[in-house]
Design an enzyme around this catalytic site. Structure first.
Site, PDB file in Angstrom:
ATOM      1  CG  HIS A 131      -1.771   1.209   1.363  1.00 37.54           C
ATOM      2  ND1 HIS A 131      -3.090   1.216   1.011  1.00 37.54           N
ATOM      3  CD2 HIS A 131      -1.487   2.477   1.787  1.00 37.54           C
ATOM      4  CE1 HIS A 131      -3.586   2.439   1.208  1.00 37.54           C
ATOM      5  NE2 HIS A 131      -2.632   3.221   1.694  1.00 37.54           N
ATOM      6  CD  GLU A 132       1.541   3.639   3.638  1.00 42.39           C
ATOM      7  OE1 GLU A 132       1.737   4.698   3.003  1.00 42.39           O
ATOM      8  OE2 GLU A 132       0.481   3.423   4.272  1.00 42.39           O
ATOM      9  CG  HIS A 186       0.334   6.260  -0.680  1.00 46.49           C
ATOM     10  ND1 HIS A 186      -0.715   6.921  -1.283  1.00 46.49           N
ATOM     11  CD2 HIS A 186      -0.183   5.701   0.450  1.00 46.49           C
ATOM     12  CE1 HIS A 186      -1.816   6.756  -0.551  1.00 46.49           C
ATOM     13  NE2 HIS A 186      -1.514   6.011   0.505  1.00 46.49           N
ATOM     14  CG  HIS A 191       0.424   8.841  -6.846  1.00 41.08           C
ATOM     15  ND1 HIS A 191      -0.599   9.303  -6.053  1.00 41.08           N
ATOM     16  CD2 HIS A 191       0.187   9.337  -8.078  1.00 41.08           C
ATOM     17  CE1 HIS A 191      -1.420  10.042  -6.783  1.00 41.08           C
ATOM     18  NE2 HIS A 191      -0.968  10.076  -8.020  1.00 41.08           N
TER      19      HIS A 191
HETATM   20 ZN   LIG Z   1      -2.750   5.266   2.007  1.00 43.46          ZN
END
Ligand SMILES: [Zn+2]
Length: 690
Positions: free
Chosen positions: A475-476, A479, A482
């Site tokens: 998940h991290e 990011h 991104h």
């Molecule tokens: Zn998040």
């Protein structure tokens, strides 16, 4: 105007050019005492830059006003990002006092920026004439974004309201800092000491190892065991400890964080934050703080959010009722009391899961070493987006546990830097998050991003993760990608600086690859034998994953609904957060044996800053996008389908905030998102229950 640089400042590493490798902060040379004088100068310098933009004799145009604003304040930005990263990842009493001193000053500076009448007049002039300026789409987006930033921060207020607005923002900054520090204080002082064999009952080896490491960190005698409130330790304890009394003690301590009498009581802090937010919303012409927040979100209006949350809430509770029956039967068979309590749920669910799916999480962990899973996420990034991660050693970072990688693209050009700081410690706030030391930008020389991922895994000789931990890691990293893959011209639009209910799309989407069989086959290797996870175990993992989704949905959706109810209160409504929470739990029918993932007295999303206030729903909003979006790969028949990955890179991961999020999603998927994939993924669609 020229700035005086005093003798003192020439020895301050924060104010010198950073001639370190990659322009990283010179971590080894930085001391807490450097920050206040560095902020002093950087704030002053940014003020001078802003005046120069506002006071120039040339009439406003895009370059001399909007683009100039985008590159202003680089020194301040560099120091602020470093400071925020340090206070989150490696804080100290000295840094905490600087933090309390600087919070209102930084807020006052932001306020002065947004209230700068000369500057706003130029922006407003350009905004009014925007369709006649010949701007391309990214320039238009930046102009609209900056204009909205100013308006939302009070630029159009008149008379005494301007000063009052500034005072509100200053006080809010201090209170939000206080709120976060209070939670950290309560978490870092609490220890559940396990004394003797009986206290260790039920705990598997990995929990024992982590509890021993925690005891050592807390300075307890060697060989002793301690459980802290860090989720990476507390959650496994609640899952495995067969000592119901100890589970209850830990559970109660978690729930009471921030709600204990004494110096770290967050109840009055949150009440005051709410009063100030309501006043802020009134000044800006909104009926509630939720209305104000949602104006700058994809969801746009409160009913859209409530609609989504309620689509999950009732079915999740109904499915949880079914699971409760199985858990109650398990409790009876174990001779444990019924009705079951909140501190029993994880423990009993693990027993039912083990029985029903013949799956024990402890049997999975040896396949999920942190090392192997970091390799897995890098491999996925390479197969999807062509990135390579090359570790750089021997460069001082903010903590010896942090690691650094060069990130290179398909043609071997340097794309950015990636830092991983994965272990829990008492100087780090809990949770997992991505941040940047430097954002990507393409104009005025351009800058490469420096991205950091923080996790709070329990450190051990070989750190073994649960599958939930693996998802958090991915998940991290989503990011992180991104931030790393951002390819925009203007910093204000770079990377994760998108609307709050769009920002979780790249992160949650990336979690899907952690579950892909071919990723597990390649990377989920037993840390001792090197053997791949047996197909049978992988299959069990997949089937067992659906189990207890109702519990997870209830635990999440309850706080999301309470957040919306709290922030949708009409302005001027006084709030007692403890009473409000109790009343809402009652009204919503929050099952007492499930409870809330976050209670208001320690709900950092809501009160340690404002960006997730009236915004805890964003995870579910993004899950709608993510589940529907990942289906594009399923439909293409390959989780690494090159054409789909290329479209994903172009429309989502690299485009930052350079386009409207709904348009970006449509460009990726060819249509608007549909909610069914999310409900299906959470097992909330079928009427048959099993
Ligand atoms: Zn998040």
């Amino acid at each position: 105007m020229r700035l005086q640089v005093s003798a003192d400042n020439t020895s301050n590493p924060l104010l010198q050019p950073w001639s370190t490798p990659y322009g990283l902060p010179p971590f080894g040379a930085i001391k807490s005492a450097h920050f206040v004088p560095a902020f002093d100068l950087a704030l002053l310098q940014h003020g001078v830059e802003l005046d120069a933009i506002a006071d120039q004799s040339k009439p406003p145009d895009f370059d001399n006003t909007i683009a100039a604003l985008d590159v202003s304040g680089r020194l301040l930005n560099r120091i602020t990002l470093l400071f925020h990263n340090l206070t989150a990842s490696e804080t100290s009493p000295d840094l905490q006092s600087v933090q309390l001193e600087m919070a209102p000053r930084l807020a006052a500076h932001d306020n002065a920026l947004y209230m700068h009448a000369g500057l706003f007049a130029r922006i407003d002039t350009l905004f009014a004439a925007r369709t006649t300026l010949g701007l391309d789409s990214e320039q238009m987006r930046l102009l609209e974004r900056i204009h909205l930033d100013f308006v939302r921060a009070g630029a159009q207020l008149q008379g005494p309201q301007r000063a009052r607005y500034g005072a509100i923002m200053g006080e809010l900054a201090t209170l939000c800092t206080q709120f976060g520090q209070n939670v950290l204080a309560e978490e870092s002082t609490y220890t559940l000491e396990l004394r003797g064999e009986a206290d260790l009952a039920g705990l598997p080896a990995f929990v024992l190892a982590a509890a021993q490491a925690a005891a050592q960190q807390r300075g307890l005698p060697s060989g002793s065991h301690a459980i802290t409130l860090s989720p990476s330790l507390a959650e496994p304890f609640l899952t495995y400890s067969s000592r119901r009394d100890l589970r209850e003690a830990l559970w109660q301590a978690r729930v009471r964080r921030g709600a204990n009498d004494g110096p770290h009581d967050n109840r009055p802090v949150a009440a005051r934050i709410m009063a100030l937010r309501q006043e802020q919303a009134t000044l800006l012409g909104y009926a509630s703080y939720a209305d104000y927040q949602l104006q700058d979100r994809m969801a746009a209006k409160t009913p859209a959010v409530l609609d989504l949350l309620h689509q999950s809430w009732a079915p999740a509770k109904a499915f949880a009722d079914v699971d409760r029956q199985a858990l109650t039967a398990m409790a009876t068979s174990l001779g444990q009391p019924t009705p079951i309590a909140a501190w029993d749920w994880r423990y009993l669910a693990q027993k039912v899961r083990a029985e029903r799916f013949d799956l024990d999480d402890a049997a999975l962990k040896p396949y999920f070493s942190l090392q192997a899973m970091v390799g897995a996420m890098f491999d996925c990034a390479q197969r999807l987006f062509g990135l390579r991660f090359i570790e750089q050693k021997g460069i001082a970072l903010h903590h010896p546990d942090a690691r650094l990688w060069e990130v290179r693209g398909r043609d071997d050009t340097l794309v950015g830097l990636f830092m991983g700081d994965n272990f829990a410690r008492s100087s780090k706030r809990s949770g997992a998050w991505m941040s940047v030391f430097r954002s990507q930008s393409g104009h005025a020389g351009g800058t490469l991003p420096i991205v950091i991922n923080n996790n709070n895994f329990a450190k051990a000789e070989t750190t073994l993760l649960s599958f939930d931990d693996v998802r958090t890691l991915f998940h991290e990293f989503g990011h992180g990608l991104h931030g790393l893959l951002s390819q925009v011209r203007y910093e204000r639009l770079a990377g994760t600086q998108v609307l709050r209910d769009f920002v979780e799309l790249p992160s949650q989407l990336f979690e899907n690859w952690a579950m892909e069989p071919e990723v597990l086959q390649r990377h989920a290797l037993h840390y001792q034998t090197g053997q791949a996870m047996p197909a049978e175990l992988m299959d069990k993992l997949k089937r067992a994953r659906q189990f207890d989704q109702a519990w997870a949905t209830v635990q999440y959706t309850g706080p999301a609904l309470i957040d919306m109810a709290l922030h949708a209160l009409p302005n001027g409504t006084p709030v007692d957060i403890a009473a409000f929470e109790a009343e809402q739990c009652d009204k919503l029918g929050v099952p007492a044996d499930i409870g809330l993932r976050h209670g208001l007295s320690h709900f950092q999303h809501l009160f340690n800053g404002s960006s997730y206030a009236a915004g805890y729903y964003v995870y579910m909003w993004a899950e709608v996008l993510e589940a529907d979006g990942f289906a594009a790969f399923t439909e293409a028949g390959d989780p690494f389908d090159a054409a789909t990955a290329e479209r994903l890179l172009r429309t989502i991961y690299s485009s930052g905030n350079s386009q409207n999020p709904a348009d970006a999603y449509r460009a990726f998927r060819g249509r608007d998102p549909q909610v069914q994939a999310m409900l299906h993924k959470r097992g909330l669609l079928s009427t048959a229950v099993a």
